[in-house]
Motif scaffolding. Sequence first.
Motif, PDB file in Angstrom:
ATOM      1  N   MET A  41      52.230 -29.338 -67.295  1.00  0.00           N
ATOM      2  CA  MET A  41      51.283 -29.188 -66.221  1.00  0.00           C
ATOM      3  C   MET A  41      51.005 -27.702 -66.004  1.00  0.00           C
ATOM      4  SD  MET A  41      51.583 -30.740 -62.436  1.00  0.00           S
ATOM      5  CE  MET A  41      50.708 -30.018 -61.123  1.00  0.00           C
ATOM      6  N   GLY A  42      49.742 -27.380 -65.753  1.00  0.00           N
ATOM      7  CA  GLY A  42      49.341 -25.995 -65.539  1.00  0.00           C
ATOM      8  C   GLY A  42      49.699 -25.508 -64.145  1.00  0.00           C
ATOM      9  N   ILE A  43      49.509 -24.235 -63.953  1.00  0.00           N
ATOM     10  CA  ILE A  43      49.755 -23.629 -62.650  1.00  0.00           C
ATOM     11  C   ILE A  43      48.494 -23.794 -61.808  1.00  0.00           C
ATOM     12  CG2 ILE A  43      50.213 -21.468 -61.446  1.00  0.00           C
ATOM     13  CD1 ILE A  43      51.696 -20.558 -63.986  1.00  0.00           C
ATOM     14  N   VAL A  44      48.660 -24.335 -60.618  1.00  0.00           N
ATOM     15  CA  VAL A  44      47.534 -24.532 -59.717  1.00  0.00           C
ATOM     16  C   VAL A  44      47.470 -23.347 -58.760  1.00  0.00           C
ATOM     17  CG1 VAL A  44      46.526 -25.986 -57.930  1.00  0.00           C
ATOM     18  CG2 VAL A  44      47.735 -27.027 -59.868  1.00  0.00           C
ATOM     19  N   ILE A  45      46.344 -22.695 -58.744  1.00  0.00           N
ATOM     20  CA  ILE A  45      46.150 -21.538 -57.862  1.00  0.00           C
ATOM     21  C   ILE A  45      45.130 -21.924 -56.810  1.00  0.00           C
ATOM     22  CG2 ILE A  45      45.404 -19.141 -57.718  1.00  0.00           C
ATOM     23  CD1 ILE A  45      46.263 -18.888 -60.669  1.00  0.00           C
ATOM     24  N   LYS A  46      45.541 -21.842 -55.557  1.00  0.00           N
ATOM     25  CA  LYS A  46      44.650 -22.194 -54.454  1.00  0.00           C
ATOM     26  C   LYS A  46      44.072 -20.925 -53.845  1.00  0.00           C
ATOM     27  CE  LYS A  46      46.898 -26.451 -53.060  1.00  0.00           C
ATOM     28  NZ  LYS A  46      47.487 -27.212 -51.942  1.00  0.00           N
TER      29      LYS A  46
END
Length: 129
Positions: free
Chosen positions: A1-6
């Motif tokens: 899973m990728g890194i989620v950046i908000k």
Amino acid sequence: MGIVIKKKVYELADEGIHNVVLSRIEDIGLVETKNGTKDKFAMFFTCLDQKAKDGSDVDIRYTAAKVITSRSTLGKMLAALKIEADDNFDTDDLVGVKCQVVVQHNKADNGNVYANITTFIPTRRVEQV
């Protein structure tokens, strides 16, 4: 899973008059403006009369060039607050200054809405008897 950046969403100060304290100053460095490259810094005014929904402080960011003249952003702010500045003014002396500000919301070209300080009002100083 990728890194989620908000995207960081900052809570804005409401429009109108606020009691604030200048809580910190940060050096921004050289910034390209429509009037050329300017050496700037940011002042953060913490609202004393408004909290964020999560209970944290609401800060208003106010930027200025490192220049004090009667027409500069910093010069106008200091004059409005009745603060005298000499040739070797240390911005750290501003930390802790309390005043009132008038906040107006403005929508930028990128669609973001910003809380901008339009007016500075000095607080009354109580004379010691």
